[in-house]
Design a protein around this motif. Structure first.
Motif, short mmCIF file in Angstrom:
data_model
loop_
_atom_site.label_atom_id
_atom_site.label_comp_id
_atom_site.label_asym_id
_atom_site.label_seq_id
_atom_site.Cartn_x
_atom_site.Cartn_y
_atom_site.Cartn_z
N ASN A 1 -7.55 9.60 -7.88
CA ASN A 1 -8.38 9.19 -6.88
C ASN A 1 -7.80 9.90 -5.64
OD1 ASN A 1 -9.94 8.25 -9.03
ND2 ASN A 1 -9.25 6.12 -8.83
N LEU A 2 -6.63 10.06 -5.54
CA LEU A 2 -6.41 10.20 -4.16
C LEU A 2 -6.58 11.82 -4.06
CD1 LEU A 2 -3.61 7.81 -3.67
CD2 LEU A 2 -5.16 8.53 -2.21
N ARG A 3 -6.64 12.49 -4.87
CA ARG A 3 -6.72 13.98 -4.85
C ARG A 3 -8.13 14.53 -4.61
NH1 ARG A 3 -4.14 16.38 -9.66
NH2 ARG A 3 -1.69 15.59 -8.55
N ARG A 4 -8.52 13.20 -4.90
CA ARG A 4 -10.61 13.70 -4.73
C ARG A 4 -10.52 13.94 -3.36
NH1 ARG A 4 -12.81 10.94 -8.54
NH2 ARG A 4 -11.41 11.21 -10.42
N ARG A 5 -9.83 12.61 -2.87
CA ARG A 5 -10.13 12.25 -1.69
C ARG A 5 -9.05 12.99 -0.19
NH1 ARG A 5 -8.56 6.09 -1.37
NH2 ARG A 5 -9.23 6.47 1.05
N GLN A 6 -8.83 14.58 -0.97
CA GLN A 6 -7.74 15.30 -0.13
C GLN A 6 -6.52 14.88 0.12
OE1 GLN A 6 -10.06 18.17 -0.06
NE2 GLN A 6 -11.71 17.33 -0.32
N CYS A 7 -6.31 13.96 -0.94
CA CYS A 7 -4.52 13.50 -0.61
C CYS A 7 -3.58 14.05 -1.57
CB CYS A 7 -5.20 12.62 -0.06
SG CYS A 7 -3.39 11.25 0.42
N ASP A 8 -2.85 14.53 -1.57
CA ASP A 8 -2.19 14.76 -2.87
C ASP A 8 -1.11 13.75 -3.01
OD1 ASP A 8 -1.50 16.11 -4.63
OD2 ASP A 8 -0.07 17.78 -3.75
N LEU A 9 -0.92 13.40 -4.13
CA LEU A 9 0.83 12.53 -3.83
C LEU A 9 1.30 13.41 -4.04
CD1 LEU A 9 -0.54 9.35 -5.90
CD2 LEU A 9 0.00 9.42 -3.54
N ALA A 10 2.61 14.06 -3.24
CA ALA A 10 3.49 15.55 -3.65
C ALA A 10 4.49 14.88 -4.40
CB ALA A 10 3.39 16.38 -2.30
N GLY A 11 4.58 13.26 -4.01
CA GLY A 11 6.21 12.55 -4.61
C GLY A 11 6.08 12.07 -5.31
N VAL A 12 4.84 11.97 -5.94
CA VAL A 12 4.37 11.01 -7.23
C VAL A 12 6.25 10.89 -8.48
CG1 VAL A 12 3.95 12.63 -9.38
CG2 VAL A 12 2.54 10.15 -8.42
N GLU A 13 6.73 12.11 -8.53
CA GLU A 13 7.89 11.80 -9.28
C GLU A 13 9.24 11.60 -9.89
OE1 GLU A 13 8.48 14.80 -11.45
OE2 GLU A 13 10.29 14.31 -12.52
N PRO A 14 9.56 10.54 -8.64
CA PRO A 14 10.23 9.58 -8.09
C PRO A 14 10.06 8.11 -8.78
CG PRO A 14 10.55 11.18 -6.63
CD PRO A 14 9.62 11.22 -6.51
N CYS A 15 8.46 7.72 -8.86
CA CYS A 15 7.36 6.93 -8.51
C CYS A 15 7.18 7.06 -10.31
CB CYS A 15 6.41 7.02 -8.06
SG CYS A 15 6.35 6.81 -6.22
N LYS A 16 7.81 7.27 -11.09
CA LYS A 16 7.97 7.00 -12.43
C LYS A 16 8.73 5.43 -13.07
CE LYS A 16 9.19 11.68 -14.26
NZ LYS A 16 10.82 12.07 -14.44
N SER A 17 9.50 4.86 -13.08
CA SER A 17 10.25 3.90 -13.50
C SER A 17 10.53 2.87 -11.99
CB SER A 17 9.99 3.94 -14.42
OG SER A 17 11.62 5.01 -14.27
N LEU A 18 11.09 1.54 -12.17
CA LEU A 18 11.65 1.79 -10.98
C LEU A 18 13.22 1.82 -11.12
CD1 LEU A 18 10.70 -2.87 -11.75
CD2 LEU A 18 10.07 -0.93 -10.34
#
Ligand SMILES: C[S@@+](CC[C@H](N)C(=O)[O-])C[C@H]1O[C@@H](n2cnc3c(N)ncnc32)[C@H](O)[C@@H]1O
Length: 332
Positions: A242-259
């Motif tokens: 959804n964010l990518r469609r709004r031209q916003c890339d979550l470049a840092g999603v990797e560390p957001c895997k888990s707590l």
């Protein structure tokens, strides 16, 4: 004492890598509009947000409003706990602050740190400064506390005794450090660094550098990070798309895997203790009276959606030093 912030400005030619990152900067508007909307229907009090952002024409969904309530409440709890432990003899540095209003709110509550710093992209800072300059409700508290003749201000920066706002790219650590130092950042003072939904827009290497810099720069410090978690499941993937469609890339999603991965990033970059909690858990720990009050504001029939959403955001906090202050004991 200066009576107004509308004084002739010293225009600096501060560096400006403004061409990219439009989508990321756009998230500032999203966050502040959501906060303003939630405030407008009574989720929490904030007389300042209306001076930074217009009221959205569209209603925000109740689960979004409750999510923002939990986010603002959680960060504010951690911040106030730090301020009380240090008896306000400390600094707060809000990285990627957007239109955040905590400085003004803390002043009203007599809980201002020795100095409050905000950093964001120069373009966002210019917008925020424009509002500060032209709205007395925002400029007066800064001037009141300044009590000196000179006030340093240009299009991307305002430095006063108790409040500084700095235009800088958080991915450029040397620029960030230089500008903070120019504004008298004191590395010997206990310091709280806050990133509220910011690190996820940088690559894991860039956020790691920022976290490491924060840990190595201060003798006694706390880091508070709010952002996505559990991003590898289907719901998480949809959020990314959804964010990518709004031209916003979550470049840092990797560390957001888990707590666990969130805590690990803090621990492996110089922090001594790290804790993390997903927002559903935080919500379930909120005072019952507050929950009843906000749940009576709007009808919500999609409980499952609320739970899913809250399980995909978290609050993490880390400390370094400060055992004499009891920083390790701070919790939500
Ligand atoms: C989702 S908004 C959150 C704003 C604010 N923290 C809040 O929660 O209301 C993300 C903010 O981080 C800022 N930001 C993201 N990456 C940045 C970078 N590399 N340098 C400076 N600011 C950045 C954006 O401009 C934006 O204001």
């Amino acid at each position: 004492m200066a009576a107004s912030l509308r004084r002739p400005s010293t225009i600096s030619s501060s560096s400006s890598t403004e061409a990219d990152d439009e989508g990321v900067r756009g998230t500032c508007e999203d966050a502040s509009m959501c906060k303003r909307f939630a405030v407008s229907i009574g989720y929490w009090d904030d007389p300042y947000i209306q001076h930074f952002v217009r009221l959205s024409k569209e209603r925000k969904a109740p689960e979004i409003n409750r999510g923002y309530f939990a986010r603002v409440h959680g960060i504010s709890q951690l911040m106030k706990a730090f301020l009380r432990k240090t008896e306000c003899h400390c600094q707060v540095i809000n990285l990627g602050a957007g239109m955040d209003t905590a400085f003004w709110m803390l002043k009203d509550q007599d809980l201002l740190p020795s100095k409050y710093f905000e950093v964001d992209f120069p373009m966002i800072v210019t917008r925020k400064l424009h509002n500060i300059k032209f709205k007395p409700l925002l400029s007066q508290p800064i001037l009141e506390l300044h009590c000196e003749d000179t006030l340093h201000m240009d299009g991307h920066l305002l430095d006063s005794k108790r409040y500084a706002i700095i235009g800088a790219d958080l991915r450029d650590i040397s620029e960030l450090e230089e500008k903070l130092k120019k504004c008298n950042m004191n590395t010997q003072l206990p310091t709280l660094l806050v990133t509220e939904c910011v690190l996820v827009y940088m690559t894991p290497e860039q956020s790691a550098s920022l976290i490491k810099w924060a840990a190595s720069s201060f003798v006694t410090a706390m880091f508070v990070n709010y952002e996505q978690v559990n991003m590898e499941d289907r719901f998480g993937q949809i959020m990314v798309e959804n964010l990518r469609r709004r031209q916003c890339d979550l470049a840092g999603v990797e560390p957001c895997k888990s707590l666990e991965s969130q805590k690990q990033r803090l621990l492996s970059n110089g922090w001594e203790t790290a804790s993390a909690m997903n927002m559903m858990e935080l919500y379930s720990r909120l005072p019952r009276t507050e929950v009843s009050r906000i749940e009576s504001l709007e009808f919500l029939d999609e409980l499952e959606l609320l739970e899913q959403l809250m399980q995909h955001y978290c609050l993490c906090w880390a400390t370094k030093g400060g055992s004499h202050l009891g920083l390790k004991d701070i919790t939500c």
